[in-house]
Design a protein around this motif. Structure first.
Motif, PDB file in Angstrom:
ATOM      1  N   SER A   1      45.478  36.037  27.734  1.00  0.00           N
ATOM      2  CA  SER A   1      45.201  34.938  28.657  1.00  0.00           C
ATOM      3  C   SER A   1      46.274  34.837  29.722  1.00  0.00           C
ATOM      4  N   ALA A   2      47.523  34.947  29.280  1.00  0.00           N
ATOM      5  CA  ALA A   2      48.635  34.826  30.219  1.00  0.00           C
ATOM      6  C   ALA A   2      48.636  35.980  31.206  1.00  0.00           C
ATOM      7  N   LEU A   3      48.327  37.188  30.681  1.00  0.00           N
ATOM      8  CA  LEU A   3      48.264  38.372  31.541  1.00  0.00           C
ATOM      9  C   LEU A   3      47.251  38.184  32.652  1.00  0.00           C
ATOM     10  N   VAL A   4      46.125  37.632  32.269  1.00  0.00           N
ATOM     11  CA  VAL A   4      45.056  37.502  33.242  1.00  0.00           C
ATOM     12  C   VAL A   4      45.397  36.438  34.274  1.00  0.00           C
ATOM     13  N   LEU A   5      46.032  35.375  33.828  1.00  0.00           N
ATOM     14  CA  LEU A   5      46.486  34.368  34.792  1.00  0.00           C
ATOM     15  C   LEU A   5      47.483  35.014  35.753  1.00  0.00           C
ATOM     16  N   LEU A   6      48.318  35.907  35.207  1.00  0.00           N
ATOM     17  CA  LEU A   6      49.262  36.649  36.042  1.00  0.00           C
ATOM     18  C   LEU A   6      48.513  37.514  37.057  1.00  0.00           C
ATOM     19  N   ALA A   7      47.464  38.168  36.580  1.00  0.00           N
ATOM     20  CA  ALA A   7      46.662  39.005  37.478  1.00  0.00           C
ATOM     21  C   ALA A   7      46.136  38.183  38.643  1.00  0.00           C
ATOM     22  N   VAL A   8      45.704  36.968  38.321  1.00  0.00           N
ATOM     23  CA  VAL A   8      45.126  36.112  39.354  1.00  0.00           C
ATOM     24  C   VAL A   8      46.205  35.662  40.332  1.00  0.00           C
ATOM     25  N   VAL A   9      47.373  35.350  39.796  1.00  0.00           N
ATOM     26  CA  VAL A   9      48.481  34.951  40.671  1.00  0.00           C
ATOM     27  C   VAL A   9      48.863  36.110  41.582  1.00  0.00           C
ATOM     28  N   LEU A  10      48.938  37.314  40.990  1.00  0.00           N
ATOM     29  CA  LEU A  10      49.292  38.491  41.775  1.00  0.00           C
ATOM     30  C   LEU A  10      48.259  38.758  42.854  1.00  0.00           C
ATOM     31  N   GLY A  11      47.017  38.542  42.509  1.00  0.00           N
ATOM     32  CA  GLY A  11      45.940  38.945  43.404  1.00  0.00           C
ATOM     33  C   GLY A  11      45.565  37.901  44.429  1.00  0.00           C
ATOM     34  N   GLY A  12      46.086  36.694  44.316  1.00  0.00           N
ATOM     35  CA  GLY A  12      45.657  35.655  45.253  1.00  0.00           C
ATOM     36  C   GLY A  12      44.532  34.874  44.615  1.00  0.00           C
ATOM     37  N   ALA A  13      44.778  33.594  44.375  1.00  0.00           N
ATOM     38  CA  ALA A  13      43.942  32.882  43.420  1.00  0.00           C
ATOM     39  C   ALA A  13      42.483  32.715  43.824  1.00  0.00           C
ATOM     40  N   ILE A  14      42.178  32.692  45.125  1.00  0.00           N
ATOM     41  CA  ILE A  14      40.768  32.448  45.432  1.00  0.00           C
ATOM     42  C   ILE A  14      40.070  33.715  45.904  1.00  0.00           C
ATOM     43  N   SER A  15      40.599  34.850  45.528  1.00  0.00           N
ATOM     44  CA  SER A  15      39.982  36.093  45.952  1.00  0.00           C
ATOM     45  C   SER A  15      39.521  36.899  44.746  1.00  0.00           C
ATOM     46  N   PRO A  16      38.208  37.054  44.555  1.00  0.00           N
ATOM     47  CA  PRO A  16      37.722  37.884  43.450  1.00  0.00           C
ATOM     48  C   PRO A  16      38.296  39.289  43.534  1.00  0.00           C
ATOM     49  N   LEU A  17      38.384  39.793  44.773  1.00  0.00           N
ATOM     50  CA  LEU A  17      38.938  41.121  44.987  1.00  0.00           C
ATOM     51  C   LEU A  17      40.382  41.181  44.521  1.00  0.00           C
ATOM     52  N   GLY A  18      41.129  40.162  44.897  1.00  0.00           N
ATOM     53  CA  GLY A  18      42.535  40.099  44.514  1.00  0.00           C
ATOM     54  C   GLY A  18      42.692  40.059  43.007  1.00  0.00           C
ATOM     55  N   ALA A  19      41.810  39.297  42.340  1.00  0.00           N
ATOM     56  CA  ALA A  19      41.885  39.199  40.883  1.00  0.00           C
ATOM     57  C   ALA A  19      41.669  40.574  40.248  1.00  0.00           C
ATOM     58  N   LEU A  20      40.717  41.338  40.790  1.00  0.00           N
ATOM     59  CA  LEU A  20      40.474  42.692  40.284  1.00  0.00           C
ATOM     60  C   LEU A  20      41.705  43.566  40.470  1.00  0.00           C
ATOM     61  N   LEU A  21      42.273  43.521  41.674  1.00  0.00           N
ATOM     62  CA  LEU A  21      43.467  44.322  41.962  1.00  0.00           C
ATOM     63  C   LEU A  21      44.613  43.929  41.034  1.00  0.00           C
ATOM     64  N   GLY A  22      44.757  42.610  40.837  1.00  0.00           N
ATOM     65  CA  GLY A  22      45.816  42.132  39.959  1.00  0.00           C
ATOM     66  C   GLY A  22      45.650  42.676  38.552  1.00  0.00           C
ATOM     67  N   ALA A  23      44.409  42.687  38.066  1.00  0.00           N
ATOM     68  CA  ALA A  23      44.146  43.203  36.719  1.00  0.00           C
ATOM     69  C   ALA A  23      44.509  44.678  36.630  1.00  0.00           C
ATOM     70  N   GLY A  24      44.163  45.431  37.673  1.00  0.00           N
ATOM     71  CA  GLY A  24      44.504  46.848  37.713  1.00  0.00           C
ATOM     72  C   GLY A  24      46.012  47.052  37.626  1.00  0.00           C
ATOM     73  N   LEU A  25      46.720  46.250  38.418  1.00  0.00           N
ATOM     74  CA  LEU A  25      48.183  46.325  38.456  1.00  0.00           C
ATOM     75  C   LEU A  25      48.771  46.076  37.075  1.00  0.00           C
ATOM     76  N   ILE A  26      48.180  45.108  36.376  1.00  0.00           N
ATOM     77  CA  ILE A  26      48.709  44.734  35.068  1.00  0.00           C
ATOM     78  C   ILE A  26      48.507  45.848  34.050  1.00  0.00           C
ATOM     79  N   VAL A  27      47.299  46.407  34.042  1.00  0.00           N
ATOM     80  CA  VAL A  27      47.032  47.490  33.100  1.00  0.00           C
ATOM     81  C   VAL A  27      47.949  48.670  33.403  1.00  0.00           C
ATOM     82  N   ALA A  28      48.119  48.938  34.696  1.00  0.00           N
ATOM     83  CA  ALA A  28      48.988  50.040  35.090  1.00  0.00           C
ATOM     84  C   ALA A  28      50.410  49.805  34.594  1.00  0.00           C
ATOM     85  N   THR A  29      50.911  48.591  34.844  1.00  0.00           N
ATOM     86  CA  THR A  29      52.277  48.280  34.427  1.00  0.00           C
ATOM     87  C   THR A  29      52.428  48.399  32.923  1.00  0.00           C
ATOM     88  N   GLN A  30      51.455  47.804  32.226  1.00  0.00           N
ATOM     89  CA  GLN A  30      51.556  47.727  30.783  1.00  0.00           C
ATOM     90  C   GLN A  30      51.554  49.124  30.158  1.00  0.00           C
TER      91      GLN A  30
END
Ligand code: ADP
Ligand code: MG
Lengths: 285, 325
Positions: free
Chosen positions: B251-280
């Motif tokens: 849950s926290a990771l995904v909230l991080l993804a959203v913060v990274l990606g820009g909270a009101i952008s679906p595209l940003g949320a996707l990018l943020g998730a990618g970044l997180i998986v990559a980092t992890q």
């Protein structure tokens, strides 16, 4: 005094519950808003409104004046349902609304503006007006793009009335203070209310803005009941036919603008606050 | 941070990252091995979850810590269906979404009554309760050991089962694109305006006569349904479900993804998730065991340095003006 039967006939087409309105009107007194024993004590111990008994007759232009901290905004908040009273009752159009939520009261036809103009800052000016009209419009399925466009087109008249047509596509958060004030007023008008509560609508407006506000208020359908809180006595005497003076949450005086301007107690109350307002009062006498 | 106006115009802001992401998603699988491809699939499933969080945290002003709960519900729905021989992918997606929506409808009744930090805490508690329940309900979920023996799905009835990481990836990508397109379409409609207005100034919405609580409950249900959809995809990718999928760190990771990606952008949320998986998964090679630390650092950097998120869309909720004096 407005003829009661004409009220039901003139209910605007956009009003959410025209049928229930006409049903209520036939059986109801001419008092649109009636507060009795209305009291609001804040947790800090401030008695903002202390046992007010007031009536606001239907179809009239009422002004509420009084020094800062007299409880004017609190009174509007209580009528609109923004605050729950500590004691007392509020009747709207013959019906007890003391426990009715502000959402419901808004849908019943009470609209308001805010002393600090309050808008949805990320949305455009046009969207602000359309969303303000939304709960009161009869257009069905407004969540659909086409229907929403219909609503927006209908709402262009309120942009015009408020003089903000040129700003329609601007984000509301980017407006100057006076523009935001006019938008707030436009939003209240877009609700096509039966009772319009205005909290210091002229504050911060340019002369041109005040002119526009006066025009808009005169253009309101006759059956709309207006309660305007205002400091500027010249403005008050231009729009109001009855004036209620509050001081320390209590009723000090009520009467026509001329009567109030001549009232000694009112002069004392204002003199106690500053020397500016009595001048304005004197001009009117 | 000063950014030239051209770079902030809508086509550039959305078009450039969008095109880059599309090219990457289409081309990358051909140069990756099976592990890399399944990581991408995982990022997509997590991305759907991130989008559901951005609907609540970004659009509706409801910062949730519990979206992994409906995600888990969706994943278990798919798992249970698979182990009972219902292996049609589209059907699993429909059922997982529906069950998660019902779950969110019920939990939403509790959560929506609260605001701010209380909402954060309530959703966190609901998430943890769901994880615990999943661990305890052994007959259905296999308990804390997780659910094994999930068979490969067939996308549509009559089609062959998806046997390779690559074919699973294309299925997950298609499903993700379809569902994100729907979300995008809805958020760009007047519905999105309603949500943004509630976030901008909830009290003003109520004063104007809008039933805000009902809107937010509906947003909560829709976001739950979307998270359930992501959960089904996660089950498809991993062929395994355990309570860990709904853990606090997810849950926290995904909230991080959203913060990274820009909270009101679906595209940003996707990018943020990618970044997180990559980092992890990738950065933990050179820095073994320090994954969570790295993510924590990223979070701090993100909030302070990139208030607008990676995709350049505003994250910080504009300051509220006014309110009844
Ligand atoms: N939310 C609040 N909490 C505590 N005290 C308040 C609040 N709102 C208003 N008051 C107090 O109530 C009194 C009346 O305020 P208000 O109604 O805003 O006056 P007016 O609008 O006439 O200037 C003031 O003394 C003010 O400080
Ligand atoms: Mg005031």
């Amino acid at each position: 005094m407005t003829d009661v039967s004409s009220v039901s006939a003139n209910v605007s087409p956009g009003s959410a519950d025209a049928s229930s309105v006409s049903a209520n009107m036939s059986s109801v007194s001419a008092n649109m808003i009636e507060v009795s024993g209305l009291t609001k004590a804040f947790s800090g111990g401030t008695l903002a409104v202390g046992g007010l008994d007031l009536t606001f007759e239907a179809g009239r232009r009422h002004a509420v004046i009084g020094p800062n901290g007299a409880g004017k905004t609190t009174l509007l908040n209580l009528i609109a349902g923004e605050l729950r009273p500590t004691a007392g009752r509020i009747r709207y159009n013959g019906r007890d609304v003391t426990r009715t939520s502000r959402v419901k009261r808004s849908r019943l036809g009470i609209a308001r503006t805010f002393q600090q103009p309050t808008v949805w800052s990320t949305l455009s000016v046009a969207d602000n007006i359309a969303l303000a009209a939304w709960p009161h419009s009869k257009v069905r399925g407004k969540w659909r793009r086409g229907r929403y466009r219909t609503l927006s087109e209908y709402c262009e008249r309120y942009l015009e009335t408020a003089g903000i047509t040129a700003l329609a596509d601007r984000p509301a958060g980017a407006l100057a203070h006076g523009e935001r004030r006019m938008l707030d007023i436009g939003m209240a008008l877009a609700a096509e209310p039966r009772v319009l509560l205005l909290d210091e609508p002229a504050a911060g407006l340019t002369d041109q803005g005040v002119e526009r506000l006066l025009t808009a208020m005169r253009a309101l359908p006759q059956e709309v009941t207006v309660i305007v809180v205002e400091h500027d006595f010249a403005f008050v005497s231009a729009v109001a036919d009855t004036v209620t003076v509050l001081q320390d949450g209590k009723l000090l005086a009520t009467g026509t603008p001329t009567e109030i301007a001549a009232d000694a107690a009112v002069r004392t109350a204002y003199l106690g606050e500053s020397g500016v307002v009595p001048d304005a009062v004197e001009e009117v006498v | 941070m000063r950014i030239p106006a051209v770079l902030l115009s809508r086509p550039v802001r959305i078009g450039v990252p969008g095109a880059a992401l599309a090219v990457f998603l289409l081309i990358a699988p051909s140069s990756f091995d099976g592990y890399g491809i399944s990581l991408m699939s995982k990022a997509l499933a997590l991305g759907v979850l991130a989008v559901s969080v951005s609907i609540l945290a970004g659009y509706s002003g409801l910062p949730t810590m519990g979206q992994a709960a409906p995600f888990l519900v969706g994943a278990y729905t798919a798992g249970v269906m698979s182990t009972h021989g219902h292996t049609v992918g589209v059907l699993q997606l429909l059922c997982g979404t529906l069950v998660a929506a019902v779950f969110a409808a019920a939990t939403g009744l509790v959560a929506i009554r609260t605001r701010g930090v209380a909402f954060l805490m309530t959703t966190l508690a609901l998430g943890e309760l769901t994880v615990t329940a999943a661990g305890e309900w052994r007959s259905l979920t296999g308990g804390t050991d997780g659910m094994y023996g999930i068979t490969a799905i067939q996308p549509l009835p009559g089609m062959a089962a998806l046997s390779s990481d690559r074919s699973i990836y294309w299925f997950v990508l298609t499903a993700t694109v379809v569902v994100i397109a729907v979300v995008w379409w809805v958020l760009r409609s007047p519905v999105g305006k309603l949500l943004l207005a509630c976030r901008d100034h909830e009290a003003r919405m109520r004063s104007a006569g809008h039933p805000v609580t009902r809107y937010q409950w509906l947003a909560y249900v829709a976001a739950g349904a979307l998270a359930g959809f992501g959960g089904v995809l996660m089950c498809t990718v991993n062929a395994y479900v355990s309570p860990d999928d709904g853990s606090f760190s997810n849950s926290a990771l995904v909230l991080l993804a959203v913060v990274l990606g820009g909270a009101i952008s679906p595209l940003g949320a996707l990018l943020g998730a990618g970044l997180i998986v990559a980092t992890q998964d990738w950065l933990s090679g050179p820095f073994p065991g320090h994954g969570p630390l790295l993510l924590g650092l990223m979070f701090i950097v993100a909030v302070y340095a990139l208030p607008d998120g990676v995709a350049g869309i505003r994250f910080r909720v504009p300051k509220r003006r006014g309110g009844p004096a």
